[in-house]
Design a protein around this motif. Structure first.
Motif, mmCIF file in Angstrom:
data_model
loop_
_atom_site.group_PDB
_atom_site.id
_atom_site.type_symbol
_atom_site.label_atom_id
_atom_site.label_comp_id
_atom_site.label_asym_id
_atom_site.label_seq_id
_atom_site.Cartn_x
_atom_site.Cartn_y
_atom_site.Cartn_z
ATOM 1 N N PRO A 1 1.133 -0.942 -0.033
ATOM 2 C CA PRO A 1 0.149 0.302 0.767
ATOM 3 C C PRO A 1 0.765 1.068 -0.132
ATOM 4 O O PRO A 1 1.743 1.281 1.028
ATOM 5 C CB PRO A 1 -1.215 -0.188 1.433
ATOM 6 N N LEU B 1 -2.166 4.288 4.082
ATOM 7 C CA LEU B 1 -2.683 3.459 3.491
ATOM 8 C C LEU B 1 -2.574 2.199 3.685
ATOM 9 O O LEU B 1 -2.449 1.509 4.224
ATOM 10 C CB LEU B 1 -3.698 2.584 2.161
ATOM 11 N N ARG C 1 -7.521 -4.712 5.361
ATOM 12 C CA ARG C 1 -6.545 -4.257 4.117
ATOM 13 C C ARG C 1 -8.541 -4.253 3.606
ATOM 14 O O ARG C 1 -9.137 -4.784 2.445
ATOM 15 C CB ARG C 1 -6.600 -3.610 3.652
ATOM 16 N N MET D 1 -13.632 -0.206 6.102
ATOM 17 C CA MET D 1 -12.039 0.976 5.980
ATOM 18 C C MET D 1 -11.830 1.871 7.416
ATOM 19 O O MET D 1 -11.363 1.897 7.951
ATOM 20 C CB MET D 1 -11.304 0.932 4.937
#
Length: 114
Positions: free
Chosen positions: A65, A69, A77, A106
């Protein structure tokens, strides 16, 4: 008004370097592909290649990521992608609902983990 627009030079660069070059190819594609049958072998192949590229990009983002992220744990994820996929399938292939469900998973998961 200048506070709202910000640095207008950056907007011009974005338009000239990002938007216009892509639009030329889109219009050319529309012009050349206007008479093609949607079920033709060439368009089936093009859709398959586009889907494979998209799957590769998603896999790369999941495994390695970028940016912020990277601070999200791997299981969260992968779980968000799984939830998004399930909602996509249950909602009769609604991309919008699948993406929203994955994003909500998320965000809620990151908020719960602190």
């Amino acid at each position: 008004m200048s506070e709202f627009i910000g640095d207008w030079h950056a907007l011009v660069v974005l338009l000239v370097a990002g938007f216009l070059p892509n639009e030329v190819w889109r219009m050319l594609g529309l012009w050349l592909g206007g008479g093609l049958d949607e079920g033709s072998e060439i368009l089936v192949w093009v859709r398959a290649v586009a889907t494979a590229i998209l799957a590769g990009v998603i896999a790369q983002i999941l495994v390695l990521p970028p940016g912020a992220l990277a601070s999200v744990p791997g299981p969260l994820r992968y779980g968000a992608v799984a939830v998004g996929l399930v909602v996509f399938i249950v909602a009769r292939r609604s991309i919008l609902l699948g993406v929203l469900a994955g994003e909500a998973t998320m965000l809620i998961g990151k908020w719960a983990l602190g």
